[in-house]
Design a protein around this motif. Structure first.
Motif, PDB file in Angstrom:
ATOM      1  N   LEU A  73     -26.897  14.279 -61.550  1.00  0.00           N
ATOM      2  CA  LEU A  73     -26.142  15.495 -61.283  1.00  0.00           C
ATOM      3  C   LEU A  73     -26.870  16.340 -60.252  1.00  0.00           C
ATOM      4  CD1 LEU A  73     -23.585  17.077 -62.209  1.00  0.00           C
ATOM      5  CD2 LEU A  73     -25.088  18.357 -63.743  1.00  0.00           C
ATOM      6  N   LEU A  74     -26.187  16.657 -59.151  1.00  0.00           N
ATOM      7  CA  LEU A  74     -26.716  17.598 -58.167  1.00  0.00           C
ATOM      8  C   LEU A  74     -26.204  18.976 -58.547  1.00  0.00           C
ATOM      9  CD1 LEU A  74     -28.236  18.031 -55.474  1.00  0.00           C
ATOM     10  CD2 LEU A  74     -26.037  17.736 -54.316  1.00  0.00           C
ATOM     11  N   THR A  75     -27.101  19.890 -58.797  1.00  0.00           N
ATOM     12  CA  THR A  75     -26.702  21.203 -59.304  1.00  0.00           C
ATOM     13  C   THR A  75     -26.988  22.310 -58.301  1.00  0.00           C
ATOM     14  OG1 THR A  75     -28.825  21.566 -60.402  1.00  0.00           O
ATOM     15  CG2 THR A  75     -27.084  20.505 -61.695  1.00  0.00           C
ATOM     16  N   VAL A  76     -26.134  23.316 -58.346  1.00  0.00           N
ATOM     17  CA  VAL A  76     -26.347  24.558 -57.609  1.00  0.00           C
ATOM     18  C   VAL A  76     -26.426  25.660 -58.651  1.00  0.00           C
ATOM     19  CG1 VAL A  76     -25.412  26.189 -55.936  1.00  0.00           C
ATOM     20  CG2 VAL A  76     -25.115  23.733 -55.578  1.00  0.00           C
ATOM     21  N   PRO A  77     -27.580  26.278 -58.855  1.00  0.00           N
ATOM     22  CA  PRO A  77     -27.710  27.284 -59.915  1.00  0.00           C
ATOM     23  C   PRO A  77     -26.627  28.351 -59.832  1.00  0.00           C
ATOM     24  CG  PRO A  77     -29.858  26.775 -58.989  1.00  0.00           C
ATOM     25  CD  PRO A  77     -28.846  26.074 -58.128  1.00  0.00           C
ATOM     26  N   ALA A  92     -17.730  33.052 -56.742  1.00  0.00           N
ATOM     27  CA  ALA A  92     -18.221  33.723 -55.538  1.00  0.00           C
ATOM     28  C   ALA A  92     -19.240  32.868 -54.800  1.00  0.00           C
ATOM     29  CB  ALA A  92     -18.821  35.075 -55.910  1.00  0.00           C
ATOM     30  N   LEU A  93     -20.102  32.171 -55.539  1.00  0.00           N
ATOM     31  CA  LEU A  93     -21.129  31.349 -54.907  1.00  0.00           C
ATOM     32  C   LEU A  93     -20.527  30.187 -54.121  1.00  0.00           C
ATOM     33  CD1 LEU A  93     -23.837  31.258 -57.717  1.00  0.00           C
ATOM     34  CD2 LEU A  93     -23.976  32.423 -55.507  1.00  0.00           C
ATOM     35  N   GLU A  94     -19.358  29.717 -54.540  1.00  0.00           N
ATOM     36  CA  GLU A  94     -18.707  28.631 -53.808  1.00  0.00           C
ATOM     37  C   GLU A  94     -18.334  29.040 -52.396  1.00  0.00           C
ATOM     38  OE1 GLU A  94     -15.717  26.104 -55.754  1.00  0.00           O
ATOM     39  OE2 GLU A  94     -15.961  27.387 -57.528  1.00  0.00           O
ATOM     40  N   LEU A  99     -25.332  28.057 -48.352  1.00  0.00           N
ATOM     41  CA  LEU A  99     -25.937  27.712 -49.644  1.00  0.00           C
ATOM     42  C   LEU A  99     -26.111  26.205 -49.792  1.00  0.00           C
ATOM     43  CD1 LEU A  99     -26.957  28.534 -52.425  1.00  0.00           C
ATOM     44  CD2 LEU A  99     -24.574  28.631 -53.214  1.00  0.00           C
ATOM     45  N   ALA A 100     -25.146  25.444 -49.334  1.00  0.00           N
ATOM     46  CA  ALA A 100     -25.218  23.989 -49.483  1.00  0.00           C
ATOM     47  C   ALA A 100     -26.437  23.410 -48.781  1.00  0.00           C
ATOM     48  CB  ALA A 100     -23.944  23.345 -48.944  1.00  0.00           C
ATOM     49  N   GLY A 122     -10.919  21.876 -52.323  1.00  0.00           N
ATOM     50  CA  GLY A 122     -11.639  21.431 -51.147  1.00  0.00           C
ATOM     51  C   GLY A 122     -11.673  22.444 -50.023  1.00  0.00           C
ATOM     52  N   ARG A 123     -11.444  23.719 -50.329  1.00  0.00           N
ATOM     53  CA  ARG A 123     -11.293  24.715 -49.260  1.00  0.00           C
ATOM     54  C   ARG A 123     -12.472  25.655 -49.108  1.00  0.00           C
ATOM     55  NH1 ARG A 123      -7.657  29.553 -51.659  1.00  0.00           N
ATOM     56  NH2 ARG A 123      -7.095  29.816 -49.480  1.00  0.00           N
ATOM     57  N   ASN A 124     -13.359  25.682 -50.093  1.00  0.00           N
ATOM     58  CA  ASN A 124     -14.459  26.643 -50.064  1.00  0.00           C
ATOM     59  C   ASN A 124     -15.668  26.123 -49.286  1.00  0.00           C
ATOM     60  OD1 ASN A 124     -13.323  28.823 -51.620  1.00  0.00           O
ATOM     61  ND2 ASN A 124     -13.450  27.465 -53.398  1.00  0.00           N
ATOM     62  N   ALA A 125     -16.553  27.044 -48.913  1.00  0.00           N
ATOM     63  CA  ALA A 125     -17.698  26.710 -48.072  1.00  0.00           C
ATOM     64  C   ALA A 125     -18.631  25.703 -48.733  1.00  0.00           C
ATOM     65  CB  ALA A 125     -18.466  27.991 -47.730  1.00  0.00           C
ATOM     66  N   LEU A 126     -18.893  25.854 -50.022  1.00  0.00           N
ATOM     67  CA  LEU A 126     -19.918  25.044 -50.670  1.00  0.00           C
ATOM     68  C   LEU A 126     -19.617  23.545 -50.596  1.00  0.00           C
ATOM     69  CD1 LEU A 126     -22.549  24.921 -52.190  1.00  0.00           C
ATOM     70  CD2 LEU A 126     -21.323  25.482 -54.301  1.00  0.00           C
TER      71      LEU A 126
END
Length: 251
Positions: A73-77, A92-94, A99-100, A122-126
């Motif tokens: 699992l690749l996680t983003v806190p 909001a973080l997405e 960030l990615a 599939g539209r957000n920055a992250l």
């Protein structure tokens, strides 16, 4: 309106989506399974990422009885699950630009690995930036999304593109835009999301394909067994020992 109960209508909708996967996504699912088998055979590592509720399908692949032990699992806190407060922080973080890249630079991903990115819209920055930057590192990317969003919504990231535009292979879940399958008299908004059951089934079908593909090449697929069956823990310990350099969740 159908004579079926709300439960029956929801299950009919989910079954319809699963039938579409079987009938229309068989080729892409087979190709995804082959990509995963190629990565395993070539010594690469496997990772999965999803933000918010898309993370549920990613988590379903990791340390799972009957699943490939090599999926990490690749996680983003703060962006995985709803265990942060407020829960809206994850959403909001997405949408945070850059960030990615920070996440990938501090992750073990390297050239020759494979990353499954799950994002319903599939539209957000992250997810978009993660796909772009992962491929720049030489990582193969499989995107799991509902392609319909690209036709019915606008991109919400600086590139103006969608996850589907930056993948080596795209799997289309076909889930309704808005992720709500039912309408009902007296209920003011569509309800009953199906993305979790559909996306999880889609990815398990891909993993089954990968396991069979490895066996077809004479490679024993590194599968885990349930710890609740006799001998399961010993089996898993052997697999994790043999493939320990490609398994990150046990450290």
């Amino acid at each position: 309106m159908s004579d079926r109960t709300p439960a029956g209508q929801f299950l009919d909708a989910a079954i319809g989506l699963l039938r579409r996967l079987r009938d229309e996504e068989d080729g892409p699912m087979a190709a995804a399974g082959t990509m995963i088998a190629d990565t395993v055979a070539d010594g690469g590592r496997l990772f999965a990422f999803g933000a918010g509720h898309s993370s549920l399908a990613a988590q379903d692949l990791v340390y799972r009885a009957g699943g490939l032990a090599l999926m990490n699992l690749l996680t983003v806190p703060g962006a995985v699950g709803v265990d942060v407060r407020p829960a809206t922080l994850g959403s909001a973080l997405e949408r945070v630009d850059g960030l990615a890249g920070v996440v990938l630079d501090s992750s073990p991903l390297r050239e020759g690995d494979l990353l499954v990115i799950i994002s319903l819209s599939g539209r957000n920055a992250l997810p978009v930036e993660m796909a772009v930057k992962a491929r720049a590192k030489g990582v193969k990317v499989i995107g799991v999304t509902s392609v319909a969003y690209a036709a019915r919504t606008t991109a919400r990231n600086p590139s103006g593109t969608f996850l589907k535009d930056h993948c080596d292979l795209v799997l289309d879940s076909g889930v309704t835009v808005g992720d709500a399958e039912l309408t009902w008299e007296g209920v003011p908004t569509p309800f009953a999301p199906a993305s979790t059951v559909v996306t999880s089934a889609l990815l398990q079908a891909v993993m089954a394909t990968a396991a069979a593909a490895l066996a077809g090449r004479g490679i024993e697929p590194p599968l885990l067994r349930s710890g609740n069956v006799d001998g399961g823990h010993d089996w898993n310990a052997h697999v994790m020992s043999e493939y320990g350099d490609r398994i990150f969740y046990q450290h």
